[in-house]
Write a protein that holds these residues in place. Sequence first.
Motif, mmCIF file in Angstrom:
data_model
loop_
_atom_site.group_PDB
_atom_site.id
_atom_site.type_symbol
_atom_site.label_atom_id
_atom_site.label_comp_id
_atom_site.label_asym_id
_atom_site.label_seq_id
_atom_site.Cartn_x
_atom_site.Cartn_y
_atom_site.Cartn_z
ATOM 1 N N TYR A 119 0.900 -1.384 0.219
ATOM 2 C CA TYR A 119 0.210 0.031 0.136
ATOM 3 C C TYR A 119 0.802 1.319 0.059
ATOM 4 O O TYR A 119 1.840 1.509 0.724
ATOM 5 C CB TYR A 119 -0.954 0.041 1.140
ATOM 6 C CG TYR A 119 -1.846 1.060 1.306
ATOM 7 C CD1 TYR A 119 -2.831 1.337 0.449
ATOM 8 C CD2 TYR A 119 -1.548 2.106 2.247
ATOM 9 C CE1 TYR A 119 -3.631 2.506 0.521
ATOM 10 C CE2 TYR A 119 -2.329 3.098 2.484
ATOM 11 C CZ TYR A 119 -3.484 3.447 1.555
ATOM 12 O OH TYR A 119 -4.432 4.533 1.614
ATOM 13 N N ASN A 123 -4.530 6.170 -5.261
ATOM 14 C CA ASN A 123 -5.210 5.399 -5.648
ATOM 15 C C ASN A 123 -4.799 4.655 -7.209
ATOM 16 O O ASN A 123 -4.536 5.285 -8.255
ATOM 17 C CB ASN A 123 -6.476 6.298 -6.408
ATOM 18 C CG ASN A 123 -7.635 5.631 -6.838
ATOM 19 O OD1 ASN A 123 -7.633 4.507 -6.959
ATOM 20 N ND2 ASN A 123 -8.567 6.563 -7.510
ATOM 21 N N GLN A 124 -4.472 3.531 -6.969
ATOM 22 C CA GLN A 124 -3.953 2.669 -7.972
ATOM 23 C C GLN A 124 -4.967 1.499 -8.362
ATOM 24 O O GLN A 124 -4.767 0.378 -8.555
ATOM 25 C CB GLN A 124 -2.765 1.844 -7.396
ATOM 26 C CG GLN A 124 -1.844 2.863 -6.852
ATOM 27 C CD GLN A 124 -0.943 3.345 -8.069
ATOM 28 O OE1 GLN A 124 -0.909 3.157 -9.190
ATOM 29 N NE2 GLN A 124 0.074 4.510 -7.841
ATOM 30 N N ILE A 125 -6.126 2.096 -8.905
ATOM 31 C CA ILE A 125 -7.274 1.318 -9.404
ATOM 32 C C ILE A 125 -7.010 0.223 -10.270
ATOM 33 O O ILE A 125 -7.224 -0.812 -10.271
ATOM 34 C CB ILE A 125 -8.499 2.142 -9.767
ATOM 35 C CG1 ILE A 125 -9.703 1.183 -10.220
ATOM 36 C CG2 ILE A 125 -8.152 3.064 -10.876
ATOM 37 C CD1 ILE A 125 -10.990 1.885 -10.545
ATOM 38 N N LEU A 128 -4.095 -2.537 -9.094
ATOM 39 C CA LEU A 128 -4.816 -3.030 -8.075
ATOM 40 C C LEU A 128 -5.765 -4.348 -8.651
ATOM 41 O O LEU A 128 -5.541 -5.487 -8.225
ATOM 42 C CB LEU A 128 -5.419 -2.155 -7.008
ATOM 43 C CG LEU A 128 -6.163 -2.926 -5.833
ATOM 44 C CD1 LEU A 128 -5.313 -3.671 -4.886
ATOM 45 C CD2 LEU A 128 -6.740 -1.965 -5.022
ATOM 46 N N TYR A 163 -11.886 -4.886 -2.555
ATOM 47 C CA TYR A 163 -12.639 -3.857 -3.087
ATOM 48 C C TYR A 163 -13.300 -2.930 -2.024
ATOM 49 O O TYR A 163 -13.453 -1.732 -2.612
ATOM 50 C CB TYR A 163 -13.938 -4.553 -3.970
ATOM 51 C CG TYR A 163 -14.561 -3.872 -4.955
ATOM 52 C CD1 TYR A 163 -14.064 -3.846 -6.593
ATOM 53 C CD2 TYR A 163 -15.498 -3.118 -4.656
ATOM 54 C CE1 TYR A 163 -14.612 -2.844 -7.147
ATOM 55 C CE2 TYR A 163 -16.340 -2.062 -5.494
ATOM 56 C CZ TYR A 163 -15.938 -2.150 -6.792
ATOM 57 O OH TYR A 163 -16.802 -1.369 -7.879
ATOM 58 N N THR A 165 -12.237 -2.014 0.701
ATOM 59 C CA THR A 165 -11.185 -1.129 1.158
ATOM 60 C C THR A 165 -10.793 0.113 0.010
ATOM 61 O O THR A 165 -10.723 1.225 0.489
ATOM 62 C CB THR A 165 -9.830 -1.794 1.343
ATOM 63 O OG1 THR A 165 -10.127 -2.922 2.282
ATOM 64 C CG2 THR A 165 -8.828 -0.805 1.799
ATOM 65 N N TRP A 166 -10.717 -0.385 -1.020
ATOM 66 C CA TRP A 166 -10.525 0.695 -1.993
ATOM 67 C C TRP A 166 -11.808 1.434 -2.338
ATOM 68 O O TRP A 166 -11.743 2.882 -2.455
ATOM 69 C CB TRP A 166 -10.329 -0.106 -3.469
ATOM 70 C CG TRP A 166 -10.321 0.844 -4.641
ATOM 71 C CD1 TRP A 166 -9.066 1.679 -5.153
ATOM 72 C CD2 TRP A 166 -11.445 1.391 -5.340
ATOM 73 N NE1 TRP A 166 -9.627 2.636 -6.135
ATOM 74 C CE2 TRP A 166 -11.040 2.452 -6.392
ATOM 75 C CE3 TRP A 166 -12.845 1.095 -5.425
ATOM 76 C CZ2 TRP A 166 -11.785 3.129 -7.248
ATOM 77 C CZ3 TRP A 166 -13.616 1.825 -6.294
ATOM 78 C CH2 TRP A 166 -13.056 2.750 -7.203
ATOM 79 N N TYR A 167 -12.957 0.874 -2.260
ATOM 80 C CA TYR A 167 -14.299 1.756 -2.324
ATOM 81 C C TYR A 167 -14.339 2.885 -1.461
ATOM 82 O O TYR A 167 -14.643 4.115 -1.588
ATOM 83 C CB TYR A 167 -15.602 1.033 -2.395
ATOM 84 C CG TYR A 167 -16.690 1.719 -2.607
ATOM 85 C CD1 TYR A 167 -17.191 1.903 -4.069
ATOM 86 C CD2 TYR A 167 -17.454 2.119 -1.489
ATOM 87 C CE1 TYR A 167 -18.222 2.440 -4.091
ATOM 88 C CE2 TYR A 167 -18.587 2.608 -1.807
ATOM 89 C CZ TYR A 167 -19.195 3.139 -2.899
ATOM 90 O OH TYR A 167 -20.202 3.811 -2.988
ATOM 91 N N PHE A 170 -11.036 5.434 -1.913
ATOM 92 C CA PHE A 170 -10.786 6.299 -3.036
ATOM 93 C C PHE A 170 -11.934 6.351 -3.953
ATOM 94 O O PHE A 170 -11.731 7.184 -4.851
ATOM 95 C CB PHE A 170 -9.596 5.416 -3.880
ATOM 96 C CG PHE A 170 -8.534 5.142 -3.069
ATOM 97 C CD1 PHE A 170 -7.505 6.524 -2.889
ATOM 98 C CD2 PHE A 170 -7.986 4.032 -2.540
ATOM 99 C CE1 PHE A 170 -6.426 6.443 -2.243
ATOM 100 C CE2 PHE A 170 -6.797 3.883 -1.915
ATOM 101 C CZ PHE A 170 -5.843 5.111 -1.708
ATOM 102 N N TYR A 171 -13.243 5.759 -4.115
ATOM 103 C CA TYR A 171 -14.118 5.775 -4.853
ATOM 104 C C TYR A 171 -14.956 7.268 -4.981
ATOM 105 O O TYR A 171 -14.959 7.982 -3.992
ATOM 106 C CB TYR A 171 -15.171 4.918 -4.645
ATOM 107 C CG TYR A 171 -16.502 5.120 -5.387
ATOM 108 C CD1 TYR A 171 -16.428 4.501 -6.958
ATOM 109 C CD2 TYR A 171 -17.371 5.889 -4.892
ATOM 110 C CE1 TYR A 171 -17.345 4.604 -7.580
ATOM 111 C CE2 TYR A 171 -18.627 5.800 -6.137
ATOM 112 C CZ TYR A 171 -18.543 5.284 -7.526
ATOM 113 O OH TYR A 171 -19.553 5.379 -8.013
#
Length: 357
Positions: A119, A123-125, A128, A163, A165-167, A170-171
């Motif tokens: 990490y 934001n490395q969508i 990732l 998903y 964690t990303w949402y 960073f979403y």
Amino acid sequence: AIILALGFFLKYAFDHNLISETMRVVIGFVIGICLISLGEFFRKKYAEYSGVLSALGLVLFFVSTYAGFNFYHIFSLLAAYVIMFIIVGVGVLLSLRHDQEGLAIFAQAGGLIAPFLLYTGQNQIHSLFIYTLFLNAGMFALSFLKPWEKINFVSLLGTGIIYLTWYTGFYTKEQALPAFCYLLLFYLVFLIGSLAHYFQNKKSSNQITWIIQSFNIIFFFGFSYLIINPLFHSWMGGFTGLLAVIYVLLGSLIREKSYPENNLSDMFIIVGLILLFFAIPIQLNKYWVSVFWASLSCASIWVGIKLKNTNLRNTALIFFALSIIRVFYEISGYRPEFAWTNTRTVSLLLISIAAFF
């Protein structure tokens, strides 16, 4: 004793900077290779012991890569992801060679933990989710070689956590399209994986398959609602209804194949009906919800009786009970002079028909 002595020596060397940072990472990989080699040496005589040695070797690979990226900055993010992916591949090959599902689960779990180890706060969508897709595709391929379903559950659980964690971190609405596309791809991997495993083995599904597919649709529909509804609320009911139709059709297809017990068919049809049940209040005016819920109850009970399907009938009875609760909740606004045009009257009539069945 030799391993302990080696460990103390390495700790002393690291603490006193007798070994460079690059060499520390190299030593970690070399020791990992030695442990895996020992596992191969003892594989035939001591199967479980050899599996433990191989797992320890994989641990050293993961830790060395993490240290090389996060502490010593030897690896770039892309290089670290590639190395982690290769380690997972090595773990899968070892699991096939040792015929141990635990090794495959361990390798996949390590691969899914990697994004948290690597990490960067950015934001490395794409990197990732592409990495996660490749991991899951590898497990999908493995399911054709071995009847190991627990690893698919570990993959789904890890993917959901990544998903989520990303949402939460960073979403934004501007990322709705790529976010939904990756979500759809994750969903399809696990859906197609289970169906392929089912059709290939031609046997009834077990509890793990039910759990995987339940989590899969909850994961997909839940995040789809969060992404689509704020931007295109008028589409959400149609999207849910389309998803319901797909599940009912898949369930019917499985039933036509006449595989043993057809419990996966029951599950897909029930999921389709539940999605349709949710689509009604999402799309329609609140006064028409009771009417369509009661209609769905009638249809579900009738189909359950015709197919002599207990699971379907029980699901329909739940719909029936919820329809009754909703109608009586709304009945306080009932006006007798408009009895035949009032939606509550229509709902009560349909509920009476369902009760007759």
